[in-house]
Write an enzyme that holds these catalytic residues in place. Sequence first.
Site, mmCIF file in Angstrom:
data_model
loop_
_atom_site.group_PDB
_atom_site.id
_atom_site.type_symbol
_atom_site.label_atom_id
_atom_site.label_comp_id
_atom_site.label_asym_id
_atom_site.label_seq_id
_atom_site.Cartn_x
_atom_site.Cartn_y
_atom_site.Cartn_z
ATOM 1 N N ASP A 124 54.811 34.893 54.393
ATOM 2 C CA ASP A 124 55.553 34.244 55.467
ATOM 3 C C ASP A 124 56.207 35.287 56.370
ATOM 4 O O ASP A 124 56.406 36.442 55.967
ATOM 5 C CB ASP A 124 56.643 33.331 54.896
ATOM 6 C CG ASP A 124 56.069 32.198 54.057
ATOM 7 O OD1 ASP A 124 54.897 31.838 54.267
ATOM 8 O OD2 ASP A 124 56.812 31.669 53.198
ATOM 9 N N LEU A 141 54.337 30.216 58.529
ATOM 10 C CA LEU A 141 53.725 30.056 57.214
ATOM 11 C C LEU A 141 52.667 31.120 56.943
ATOM 12 O O LEU A 141 51.979 31.582 57.848
ATOM 13 C CB LEU A 141 53.096 28.664 57.106
ATOM 14 C CG LEU A 141 54.064 27.480 57.290
ATOM 15 C CD1 LEU A 141 53.302 26.169 57.201
ATOM 16 C CD2 LEU A 141 55.187 27.528 56.268
ATOM 17 N N SER A 142 52.548 31.469 55.687
ATOM 18 C CA SER A 142 51.536 32.436 55.267
ATOM 19 C C SER A 142 50.143 31.872 55.515
ATOM 20 O O SER A 142 49.955 30.641 55.568
ATOM 21 C CB SER A 142 51.701 32.751 53.787
ATOM 22 O OG SER A 142 51.406 31.603 53.005
ATOM 23 N N PRO A 143 49.142 32.723 55.674
ATOM 24 C CA PRO A 143 47.775 32.229 55.858
ATOM 25 C C PRO A 143 47.308 31.287 54.753
ATOM 26 O O PRO A 143 46.604 30.313 55.024
ATOM 27 C CB PRO A 143 46.944 33.520 55.874
ATOM 28 C CG PRO A 143 47.879 34.552 56.418
ATOM 29 C CD PRO A 143 49.221 34.187 55.847
ATOM 30 N N VAL A 181 48.905 27.850 55.393
ATOM 31 C CA VAL A 181 48.241 27.239 56.543
ATOM 32 C C VAL A 181 46.857 26.725 56.143
ATOM 33 O O VAL A 181 46.453 25.621 56.536
ATOM 34 C CB VAL A 181 48.122 28.251 57.696
ATOM 35 C CG1 VAL A 181 47.252 27.680 58.824
ATOM 36 C CG2 VAL A 181 49.501 28.619 58.227
#
Length: 248
Positions: A51, A60-62, A65
């Site tokens: 994040d 949001l982190s990949p 997501v």
Amino acid sequence: MDPAVLREDMVDGLESPAKDVLQNETVAVAMRDVPRHEFIDDERTAYADRDHEVLGTRMLSPSTVARFMDALAPTAGDAVLVVGAGVGYTAALAAEIAGETNVHAIDIARPLVIEARQNLAGAGYDGVLVDRRDGADGLPEYAPFDRILLEAAVVSPPRALVDQLAPDGRLVYPEGTQRQRVVAVTGDGDRTEHDAVSLEPLLVEGEQPGTIERNRTAREDREYAQRRAESRRGWEQDWIEWERSVDS
């Protein structure tokens, strides 16, 4: 290093057996194409799976997501609403798949609306409409939506968002208080549960950064009052003409 190479490495990691959070090939292609570094000041860490704090919110982190987009599963031409625009990255992914003029994003924090607009324009998706709205109210003037993504935790989805969903549409949101689970509900009432996530709760007016008043129950009180009114029967309804009913 070339950002395109970093994106390839990022997506390869999300698809790997070690993480296994990305199964939708359409979403994978979009994540390989959308320049994530346009949404983060620090280009060096833009593609790290973590994040980022931006303007009082969390990008949001990949992997998170990917979980949401996998559950949302947008397709070309879908009308998409992203509730919680943040810095605009998720809206960009939806625009890459559905077409930028089909994507709308809203956020309760004005600085984030400005940030998202600038980031989306810089990344080549200036056709996405980003507006300052209370997420619980949705965007009724552009409804119905084929896909709605709520990027904030709720115990139950706001009624307005459910009402703005197309009959064959899909609403995706994190359900719960502490640690949540990604849930997808359809316009027909079908429900599926997906991976666990952890997001901040949906903000109501007065809770966005820079405000003083905070009232978490505003949305819930309004919805519950409406539900009670609609569930009343007989003597509780002031519009029933009892005298005429008796005479007839």
